[in-house]
Write a protein that holds these residues in place. Structure first.
Motif, PDB file in Angstrom:
ATOM      1  N   THR A 163      -2.645  -2.798   4.616  1.00 34.68           N
ATOM      2  CA  THR A 163      -3.301  -3.676   3.643  1.00 34.68           C
ATOM      3  C   THR A 163      -2.899  -5.120   3.919  1.00 34.68           C
ATOM      4  OG1 THR A 163      -3.657  -4.075   1.287  1.00 34.68           O
ATOM      5  CG2 THR A 163      -1.447  -3.512   1.963  1.00 34.68           C
ATOM      6  N   VAL A 208      -3.785   4.830   1.754  1.00 29.54           N
ATOM      7  CA  VAL A 208      -3.950   3.483   2.307  1.00 29.54           C
ATOM      8  C   VAL A 208      -2.792   3.247   3.274  1.00 29.54           C
ATOM      9  CG1 VAL A 208      -4.232   1.039   1.801  1.00 29.54           C
ATOM     10  CG2 VAL A 208      -5.064   2.742   0.177  1.00 29.54           C
ATOM     11  N   GLY A 267      -7.977  -3.105   2.801  1.00 31.33           N
ATOM     12  CA  GLY A 267      -7.130  -1.952   3.102  1.00 31.33           C
ATOM     13  C   GLY A 267      -7.790  -1.019   4.100  1.00 31.33           C
ATOM     14  N   SER A 291       0.852  -1.199   0.000  1.00 29.98           N
ATOM     15  CA  SER A 291       0.000   0.000   0.000  1.00 29.98           C
ATOM     16  C   SER A 291       0.883   1.244   0.000  1.00 29.98           C
ATOM     17  CB  SER A 291      -0.922   0.003   1.216  1.00 29.98           C
ATOM     18  OG  SER A 291      -0.166  -0.052   2.424  1.00 29.98           O
ATOM     19  N   VAL A 305      -2.848   0.663  -4.092  1.00 30.15           N
ATOM     20  CA  VAL A 305      -2.490  -0.686  -3.639  1.00 30.15           C
ATOM     21  C   VAL A 305      -2.029  -1.461  -4.864  1.00 30.15           C
ATOM     22  CG1 VAL A 305      -3.331  -2.860  -2.673  1.00 30.15           C
ATOM     23  CG2 VAL A 305      -4.056  -0.696  -1.681  1.00 30.15           C
ATOM     24  N   SER A 351      -7.701   4.218  -4.426  1.00 30.71           N
ATOM     25  CA  SER A 351      -8.423   4.639  -3.231  1.00 30.71           C
ATOM     26  C   SER A 351      -8.493   6.160  -3.207  1.00 30.71           C
ATOM     27  CB  SER A 351      -7.738   4.113  -1.966  1.00 30.71           C
ATOM     28  OG  SER A 351      -8.320   4.670  -0.812  1.00 30.71           O
TER      29      SER A 351
END
Length: 649
Positions: A335, A332, A347, A296, A311, A328
């Motif tokens: 994860t 993040v 995540g 991540s 990710v 995202s």
């Protein structure tokens, strides 16, 4: 051909019948009277009497079986009148009934004429009479030849062809073979002409314009095909197998002699498009596919159009680019692969959302928690999956002291929530959780590390007279800065060390703790100290993890890009291996794979490094018994001795 032959045979038969009919008619018509032939003159050298005697004897032999002497004696000599009355009848008159006799041959007629002449000359006693007789012709048809076949039987067999001979069969087979060969050659020639025509047609195709090329390149179908096919090719190319290896050469003489244990660098993951200007916040390995790892990343401050959080799923067979890319809306921070679903990736974000991605879907999450007061509203730095295949939960903790339990198929709201508060907390009652961990096979009791450096024991459910939440009586004091990592010893081998856990902190230390049994809760406040402190590092220690195979080994990473491997049975004061990783940037996270032979390390320059520890992960036979002795010595005062030695140095 058979019909013509048959016609010829019929024509010949007709001609023959015509000849026979003509001969019969000629025989029926009366012949013309002919004068008797004059007798031949006897030869001069022989007398006449002897010639007469020979003629008589010859006639007697032909007409009467009796000898000539008997004829002469029995038959009287005819008179002149009788001789005149017995003259040869005319050929024009029909034969009388008394003179009818058997048919005579032409040779016999000639003999009778000679007999008449001889009788006239010599006066023979008996002169036979000869008559003509019609020839009887019998027309006998030819024998019929009947031919039979398996299918039909005909009465008229004259038109049935004879069976073919061996030569005809051979010629027929040869002709069929030649015809088949010619047909095959013709088909091949036709196919060749078609291919040539297609090639000429392709050669005449016009080249695509720039706009058409651009349309093909930006089409999603083309991009999907290109990504999939190029991944397969890169996996095949990245197979580390020496095709030119010579097995006759001794490798021991060529390899350098290693003094002591060491680790081997395998690969480094970095993508110019997604990893640049980001740092790795967490790494993890897949439980089902050992070649896959997930990392991540935080936001890229230099490109505001890119997603804030990324990710990436990396493959050991695909080093140059990630296998999957997931997006995202927020950074993040942690994860992991789902322990019970090989295609799901989980995540935790800086905004407090829990995201769920599926490798079978696109880059966006398939499920996510809402931004509401029902869940987290602060950053999630740690999460863990607990339970079994049929009954498991995802446990997450945020820096506002909130612990949530989730079902992966329902992220709209948590199944249970727990506020972690402590009455003696310095500023607020809420405990800011930076890391936490569950012991093996434990789903209720857990330990949390906080920003102020303290460690607390907590329970998800109330039991044994206690309430759910933080245990206010047990206080694990040892670190002087935020706890960056907390990991319990894995349950393996003949000896259970699952009550031991390690913590790392920004105070440059790693500490070994022995968790107090939850079966005997404390009734008064007490401070629990670590049983050993590892202080060989001179920078922030960002993560620490036990080896999943060797009970005495663990690894750590720090801010000076050092990857350290420790073995408590060999030397608890200094690591047995200390390796400088990458470009010297700080290392944020560490994670062992399932077999304990490879370690994935996330760095602050956006790279993920993979190292192979080799034989270091293989425990010796007495590793567990030695570990017991080492822990006992540490609990008896090893921590004070270690601090004293470091102070003298």
């Amino acid at each position: 051909m058979q019909a013509e032959r048959r016609k010829e045979e019929l024509q010949k038969k007709r001609q023959k019948l015509e000849e026979l009919r003509r001969a019969r008619e000629e025989r029926k018509t009366p012949p013309l009277t002919e004068q008797p032939k004059a007798p031949k003159a006897p030869p001069k050298e022989k007398p006449a009497q002897s010639s007469k005697d020979e003629l008589k004897a010859l006639l007697a032999d032909l007409l009467d079986p009796k000898p000539a002497s008997e004829v002469e004696t029995e038959t009287p000599a005819p008179t002149a009148e009788e001789a005149a009355s017995t003259k040869t009848p005319s050929l024009d008159s029909p034969p009388s009934a008394d003179t009818a006799g058997p048919p005579s041959a032409p040779g016999i007629q000639s003999l009778s004429s000679e007999a008449h002449s001889s009788s006239a000359l010599g006066g023979a006693r008996f002169i036979p009479e000869f008559v003509t007789f019609g020839e009887i012709i019998l027309d006998i048809p030819p024998k019929e030849i009947v031919y039979y076949t398996k299918e039909t039987q005909t009465l008229d067999t004259s038109f049935v062809p004879p069976p073919p001979s061996e030569e005809e069969i051979r010629e027929k087979v040869k002709k069929e073979f030649e015809d088949e060969k010619k047909a095959r050659e013709a088909a091949e020639e036709e196919q060749r002409l078609k291919r040539e025509a297609e090639k000429r047609k392709e050669a005449k195709l016009n080249e695509l314009s720039d706009q058409e090329k651009k349309g093909v390149l930006i089409s999603p179908e083309f991009n999907d095909f290109l990504k999939y096919s190029s991944k397969i090719v890169e996996r095949a190319i990245n197979e580390n197998y020496d095709l030119m290896r010579d097995y006759t050469i001794d490798d021991e003489t060529e390899n350098e002699i290693n003094d002591g244990p060491c680790v081997k660098f395998l690969c480094s993951y970095f993508d110019e498009r997604w990893s640049k200007n980001r740092f790795v916040t967490d790494v993890n390995w897949s439980h089902k596919n050992p070649e896959l790892s997930v990392a991540s990343y935080n936001k890229n401050p230099y490109n505001m159009n890119d997603p804030d959080g990324i990710v990436l799923v990396w493959n050991l067979r695909l080093i140059e680019r990630p296998e999957f890319v997931f997006h995202s809306q927020s950074d993040v921070l942690t994860t992991m692969f789902s322990a019970f679903h090989q295609n799901l990736i989980i995540g935790g974000t800086y905004s407090g959302q829990v995201l769920l991605w599926d490798m079978r879907a696109k880059s966006l999450p398939v499920l996510k928690t809402p931004l509401s007061c029902n869940g987290h509203t602060h950053p999630i730095y740690s999460m863990q999956m607990v339970g079994t295949q049929n009954a498991h939960n995802l446990i997450t903790a945020s820096t506002d002291g909130l612990l949530c339990s989730w079902q992966l198929d329902m992220l709209l709201q948590p199944t249970e929530t727990l506020e972690l508060v402590h009455s003696e907390h310095t500023k607020t009652d809420e405990v800011s959780v930076t890391s936490f961990g569950f012991p093996e096979n434990e789903t209720s009791a857990f330990w949390v590390g906080t920003e102020e450096g303290n460690i607390y024991q907590a329970n998800r459910f109330g039991h044994a007279g206690g309430k759910a939440g933080i245990n206010p009586y047990d206080f694990y004091k040892g670190h002087w800065g935020p706890v960056t990592g907390l990991h319990f010893h894995p349950l393996m081998g003949p000896v259970d060390f699952s009550d031991l856990f390690l913590t790392s902190s920004v105070d440059w230390t790693i500490k070994l703790w022995k968790a107090k049994s939850i079966a005997k809760p404390s009734s008064s406040a007490q401070t629990i100290s670590s049983i050993y402190s590892f202080e060989a590092t001179d920078d922030y220690v960002y993560d620490v993890k036990w080896s999943p195979t060797n009970p005495a080994m663990f690894g750590s990473v720090d801010g000076k890009a050092n990857f350290s491997v420790w073995n408590l049975n060999d030397d608890p004061e200094i690591p047995i291996v200390n390796t400088q990783v990458g470009t010297g940037r700080a290392l944020n996270k560490l994670q062992w794979d399932k077999d304990g032979k490879r370690a994935a390390i996330g760095a602050s320059d956006g790279r993920v490094h993979v190292y192979d520890v080799g034989e270091l992960s293989v425990p010796r036979d007495d590793e567990w018994t030695r570990m017991q002795k080492t822990i006992a010595e540490m609990m008896d005062g090893g921590e004070l001795l270690g601090k004293y030695r470091l102070y003298k140095v």
